[in-house]
Design a protein around this motif. Sequence first.
Motif, PDB file in Angstrom:
ATOM      1  N   THR A 241       0.827  -1.212   0.000  1.00  0.00           N
ATOM      2  CA  THR A 241       0.000   0.000   0.000  1.00  0.00           C
ATOM      3  C   THR A 241       0.856   1.254   0.000  1.00  0.00           C
ATOM      4  O   THR A 241       0.654   2.175  -0.805  1.00  0.00           O
ATOM      5  CB  THR A 241      -0.929   0.001   1.225  1.00  0.00           C
ATOM      6  N   ILE A 242       1.817   1.308   0.913  1.00  0.00           N
ATOM      7  CA  ILE A 242       2.672   2.499   1.021  1.00  0.00           C
ATOM      8  C   ILE A 242       3.518   2.679  -0.240  1.00  0.00           C
ATOM      9  O   ILE A 242       3.610   3.780  -0.801  1.00  0.00           O
ATOM     10  CB  ILE A 242       3.574   2.392   2.261  1.00  0.00           C
ATOM     11  N   ALA A 243       4.134   1.593  -0.704  1.00  0.00           N
ATOM     12  CA  ALA A 243       5.054   1.688  -1.843  1.00  0.00           C
ATOM     13  C   ALA A 243       4.318   2.037  -3.132  1.00  0.00           C
ATOM     14  O   ALA A 243       4.855   2.785  -3.964  1.00  0.00           O
ATOM     15  CB  ALA A 243       5.807   0.369  -2.003  1.00  0.00           C
ATOM     16  N   THR A 244       3.108   1.538  -3.323  1.00  0.00           N
ATOM     17  CA  THR A 244       2.354   1.857  -4.539  1.00  0.00           C
ATOM     18  C   THR A 244       2.044   3.346  -4.611  1.00  0.00           C
ATOM     19  O   THR A 244       2.182   3.980  -5.670  1.00  0.00           O
ATOM     20  CB  THR A 244       1.053   1.050  -4.610  1.00  0.00           C
ATOM     21  N   ILE A 245       1.627   3.915  -3.486  1.00  0.00           N
ATOM     22  CA  ILE A 245       1.335   5.356  -3.458  1.00  0.00           C
ATOM     23  C   ILE A 245       2.597   6.173  -3.713  1.00  0.00           C
ATOM     24  O   ILE A 245       2.588   7.138  -4.492  1.00  0.00           O
ATOM     25  CB  ILE A 245       0.700   5.740  -2.109  1.00  0.00           C
TER      26      ILE A 245
ATOM     27  N   PRO B 180      11.676  -7.062  -6.055  1.00  0.00           N
ATOM     28  CA  PRO B 180      11.884  -6.584  -7.439  1.00  0.00           C
ATOM     29  C   PRO B 180      10.712  -6.897  -8.371  1.00  0.00           C
ATOM     30  O   PRO B 180      10.412  -6.117  -9.274  1.00  0.00           O
ATOM     31  CB  PRO B 180      13.158  -7.325  -7.876  1.00  0.00           C
ATOM     32  N   LEU B 181      10.034  -8.049  -8.127  1.00  0.00           N
ATOM     33  CA  LEU B 181       8.869  -8.378  -8.949  1.00  0.00           C
ATOM     34  C   LEU B 181       7.736  -7.391  -8.673  1.00  0.00           C
ATOM     35  O   LEU B 181       7.019  -6.976  -9.603  1.00  0.00           O
ATOM     36  CB  LEU B 181       8.398  -9.805  -8.664  1.00  0.00           C
ATOM     37  N   PHE B 182       7.578  -7.003  -7.421  1.00  0.00           N
ATOM     38  CA  PHE B 182       6.586  -5.987  -7.069  1.00  0.00           C
ATOM     39  C   PHE B 182       6.918  -4.659  -7.747  1.00  0.00           C
ATOM     40  O   PHE B 182       6.048  -4.014  -8.347  1.00  0.00           O
ATOM     41  CB  PHE B 182       6.547  -5.803  -5.550  1.00  0.00           C
ATOM     42  N   PHE B 183       8.173  -4.258  -7.672  1.00  0.00           N
ATOM     43  CA  PHE B 183       8.605  -2.989  -8.257  1.00  0.00           C
ATOM     44  C   PHE B 183       8.327  -2.954  -9.757  1.00  0.00           C
ATOM     45  O   PHE B 183       7.761  -1.982 -10.286  1.00  0.00           O
ATOM     46  CB  PHE B 183      10.095  -2.783  -7.979  1.00  0.00           C
ATOM     47  N   GLY B 184       8.699  -4.012 -10.453  1.00  0.00           N
ATOM     48  CA  GLY B 184       8.478  -4.057 -11.894  1.00  0.00           C
ATOM     49  C   GLY B 184       7.013  -4.046 -12.259  1.00  0.00           C
ATOM     50  O   GLY B 184       6.598  -3.366 -13.213  1.00  0.00           O
ATOM     51  N   THR B 185       6.192  -4.775 -11.503  1.00  0.00           N
ATOM     52  CA  THR B 185       4.763  -4.835 -11.788  1.00  0.00           C
ATOM     53  C   THR B 185       4.094  -3.487 -11.576  1.00  0.00           C
ATOM     54  O   THR B 185       3.285  -3.043 -12.399  1.00  0.00           O
ATOM     55  CB  THR B 185       4.080  -5.896 -10.903  1.00  0.00           C
TER      56      THR B 185
END
Length: 483
Positions: free
Chosen positions: A102-106, A264-269
Motif C-alpha cells: 500500500t505504502i510503496a504503490t502510493i 523486485p517483482l513488485f517494483f516491476g509490476t
Amino acid sequence: MSEKHNHGFFEDGRTDSYSSFSAAINSREILTQRDKDNIYTVELKDLRKSIEAGEYDPHKHREAEHATTNIETLLHLLKGSLGTGILAMPLAFAHSGYILGTIATILIGCLCTYCIHMLINCEYELCKRRNVPRMTYPTTAECAFQDGPPFFQRIAPYTPHIVNFFLMLFQLGTTTVYTVFIGENIHLVLKENDIEVDARWIMLIFLLPLILINYVKNLKFLAPVSSVANIITVISFALIFYYMVQQDIVWENREPFGNYEDYPLFFGTVLFALEAIGVIMPLENEMKTPKSFLGICGVLNSAMMVIVSLYTGLGLYGYLAYGSDVGGSISFAIGNDIPAQVCKVMLSLAIYTSHPLQMYPAICIAWKEYLQPLFEKNPHQIYYEYAVRTFLVFITFCLAVAVPYIELFISLFGALSLSALGLAFPALIYISTHWDSLKGVRGTMIIVRNIVIFCFAIIGLVIGTSTSLEKIVEKFSGTNSTV
C-alpha cells in the motif's frame, strides 16, 4: 551582460535572435522532422518571424489535424493506464505484503507523476529555446543533453536511439502482454463451458482483428471506441470488486511484508501498471489546450489520482481476498459463473480496443522516424506503412505464444523499460535542461535529488530485470522437466 554563445541565450533568459536563428538552421532536430503528429517541419521564414516577434510560446503554434479535448485526452490516458497491469496488482501485493504494498504503490505513483511533470516541463522549455511547437520524447532527450554538461553533450546524438529502443521495447512488451491476456481469459471462459481450446489458438484467431484495428492512424478516431471501452472496463472492475467483497477477508497467511527476494517483482509490476510514458507526450502534443495537461487540477494529476487509487485498492483487496494464489490476473480467480465469464469477455474486449493505443508509439518510431524516409518518393508508400503495422503486431503475437507468462512479462518489461523511461531519463533530462541555472544551494539540492532518482531507477532496472529473467528461466525449466 555576457552572451552564452553555445546556446544563443543571455544570462537573463532573453533569446539572441541572430545566434538562435543560426543554431536553428544547423539544428537537425528542428529542420528534418517529418511527422505531423510529433515529428515536425519548421519553415525558416516562420522561424525568423517568431524570433523577431519576441518570446516563443510553443502551445500557440501547435497544429494538430485531429486535436483532442481535455476529456478525450483524460479518457485516452486512463485507458492507456487501466490495462492488464492493474489486474496483476493483487499478485504484486502478494510479493510485497499488504502494508508495504500500500505504502510503496502510493509513493511510486507520486514519483512517476513527478517525473512526468519534469519531462513535460522540460519539453516546453526546450521548445521555447528552439522555437518549435512540439518535441517527441527522443528529441527532448537529445536537445536537453545538448544543453547539459560536457559529457552529456558528447553523447547527445545517441540519446534518441537509446530512448527509442526502450520505448519500442516497452510498447511491444505491453501489446504482447495484451495478446496473452486475451488468449488466457477467453481460454478460461471456453474451458468453463467444457470447450477445450488452447490459448495459443485463441491468440491466433485474434491476430487478424488486432492487425485491422491497428490500421487506424489517428487517435481522434479511437476516442469513441476508447469511451465505450472505458465503460466496459468500469463495469468489469465493478464485477471484480463485487466478487472480492463476497470473499472472506482472511488475515491469516496474508503477510504485511513479503519476502524481500520478491520485492523486485513488485517494483516491476507497479511500474508497468502505473506508467503510460509511451503515450504521455503524443497525447499532450495532440491536445487542443496543452496547458491544461499539467497543473494541480490538470489532466495528468486528475488521471494519476484515479489510477493510483484504483491500483492500490484493487491490489490490497485482491490480495486479502485471494491470497498469493491469485495468479497473474485477478480475473483468473474470480470464479466461473455466468457474471464472472461475462466479466472476462468484457475485459478481453476492453484490452483489445486498447491495443492500438499502446502500439501507436511503436509504429511512430519504427515507421515515421526510421523507415518512412526510405520510401518518401515511393508512390506505394502507404502499402509499406501497412506492412510495418502488420509486422509489429505479428511480432507481439509470436512473443505471446513463446512466453505465455503474464505476471513475469509484466514485471520484466516494467523493470527493464520503465525504470529507464519513467524515472532515469526524466531525472537526467531535467538536470541537463536547467544545467546552466543550477547554481548555489538550491541548484545543488535539485541535482542531488535527481541523481537519487536516477540511482534508484538503475538499481530497480538491474535487480528487477535479473529477478524476472531468473523466474522465467525457472518456469521454462519446470515445464521442460515436467514434460
